[in-house]
Design an enzyme around this catalytic site. Structure first.
Site, PDB file in Angstrom:
ATOM      1  N   THR A 105       0.961  -1.255   0.015  1.00 56.51           N
ATOM      2  CA  THR A 105      -0.039   0.071  -0.012  1.00 56.51           C
ATOM      3  C   THR A 105       1.016   1.389  -0.212  1.00 56.51           C
ATOM      4  O   THR A 105       1.682   1.588   1.014  1.00 56.51           O
ATOM      5  CB  THR A 105      -0.965   0.154   1.192  1.00 56.51           C
ATOM      6  OG1 THR A 105      -1.653  -1.222   1.225  1.00 56.51           O
ATOM      7  CG2 THR A 105      -1.765   1.098   1.294  1.00 56.51           C
ATOM      8  N   LYS A 180      -7.151   0.968  -2.854  1.00 53.10           N
ATOM      9  CA  LYS A 180      -6.819   0.489  -1.542  1.00 53.10           C
ATOM     10  C   LYS A 180      -6.876   1.544  -0.421  1.00 53.10           C
ATOM     11  O   LYS A 180      -7.390   1.401   0.636  1.00 53.10           O
ATOM     12  CB  LYS A 180      -5.363   0.247  -1.613  1.00 53.10           C
ATOM     13  CG  LYS A 180      -4.992  -0.287  -0.269  1.00 53.10           C
ATOM     14  CD  LYS A 180      -5.645  -1.581   0.213  1.00 53.10           C
ATOM     15  CE  LYS A 180      -5.204  -1.780   1.795  1.00 53.10           C
ATOM     16  NZ  LYS A 180      -3.674  -2.527   1.918  1.00 53.10           N
ATOM     17  N   LYS A 248       0.681   4.927   8.560  1.00 51.53           N
ATOM     18  CA  LYS A 248       0.996   5.238   7.072  1.00 51.53           C
ATOM     19  C   LYS A 248      -0.147   5.458   5.966  1.00 51.53           C
ATOM     20  O   LYS A 248      -0.035   6.205   5.306  1.00 51.53           O
ATOM     21  CB  LYS A 248       2.131   4.137   6.552  1.00 51.53           C
ATOM     22  CG  LYS A 248       2.739   4.446   5.192  1.00 51.53           C
ATOM     23  CD  LYS A 248       1.964   3.469   4.264  1.00 51.53           C
ATOM     24  CE  LYS A 248       2.343   2.011   4.495  1.00 51.53           C
ATOM     25  NZ  LYS A 248       1.738   1.205   3.647  1.00 51.53           N
TER      26      LYS A 248
END
Length: 295
Positions: A105, A180, A248
């Site tokens: 990701t 995502k 993150k």
């Protein structure tokens, strides 16, 4: 097992990143009789996979030279950039006709950078981040979100069907990453909801196992509840997905949202909570379910 691309037989897979998620994916590829080359900084950490038939290489460049299809699944965007673009990175070993697949990701911007660099040397590139956590990786039931080369996506569907239960193509380079991030925005809501549900139920004196079973059977059911609720009740905070990686992801989500002039207040609050957990409490290596520790 062989795949065909451009009339050539594609036999060998390279996989860079053997963490919680990567190891599960690699195990499923080995079980499906694919030849898999792997890279880790320390060979000893790869021993369980080597024992099952994977071959270890000392740097990403060697993986890119020897494999036909190269997958990456590392931690942070900077790790992705290093793995692809450093002197001993993937691009240093690539040749025309190969396929690269980043399952990390990461940022849509970096996915576009990798895609354009691949196009320039005749390499097919896709960004294919996944959802499903350690259980999904282990059981071959990941959800795979794809952007980039549609030709490569069609070629790799047999592999995606081994490691995932569903896969969707969303468009050009970076589109898989955007999908995502949309997924992670939803997960942020389910994780804060799961946590506050338990906090409230405990304060009200309810039996938490009964609360979990009741909510699972009603309109509040969701993936986070089913997979992380039981772990919380067992004080199991091992990472199915690291809190530091989820933070993150939330930072990427809000950065991309700002570029699109969007305000996502619930996601901002989730980021603040995970910043407290990761940056202030130092619990970034715990699973995302460790959010309950703030209470």
């Amino acid at each position: 097992m062989n795949l065909m691309i451009g009339g050539n037989i594609m036999q060998k897979i390279g996989f860079i990143g053997t963490g919680v998620m990567g190891s599960g994916i690699i195990n499923n590829l080995l079980a499906a009789h694919y030849d898999v080359d792997i890279y880790t900084r320390t060979e000893s950490k790869a021993e369980p996979l080597i024992a099952k038939g994977a071959k270890w290489y000392s740097d990403p460049k060697a993986i890119a030279k020897n494999a036909d299809i190269i997958f990456t699944m590392v931690g942070f965007p900077q790790d992705v950039d290093d793995v692809y673009f450093k002197d001993n990175g993937i691009f240093a070993g690539l040749t025309k006709g190969k396929i690269i697949v980043d399952m990390t990701t990461s940022t849509p911007t970096l996915a576009k950078k990798i895609g354009k660099a691949a196009e320039a040397i005749g390499v097919e590139s896709i960004d294919a981040p996944v959802s499903g956590g350690d259980v999904g990786a282990r059981d071959g039931k990941l959800t795979i979100m794809v952007g980039g080369s549609q030709k490569a996506y069609e070629t790799l569907k047999p592999i995606f069907e081994i490691i995932g239960k569903t896969n969707h193509y969303f468009g050009s380079f970076g589109a898989g990453q955007h999908a995502k991030i949309a997924n992670q925005i939803m997960i942020a809501g389910t994780m804060t909801g799961l946590t506050e549900m338990f906090v409230y139920a405990k304060a009200a004196g309810l039996d938490l196992q009964s609360v979990l079973e009741t909510v699972e059977g009603g309109g509040g059911d969701n993936w986070s509840l089913e997979n992380y609720g039981p772990r919380i009740l067992k004080d199991d905070f091992k990472p199915g997905f690291y809190s530091k990686h989820f933070l993150k992801d939330l930072r990427i989500a809000l950065d991309e949202s700002e570029k699109m002039h969007l305000d996502l207040p619930a996601t901002k609050q989730a980021k603040k909570l995970y910043e407290t957990l990761v940056d202030e409490k130092g619990l970034g290596n715990d699973g995302t379910q460790a959010l309950i520790k703030l209470w």
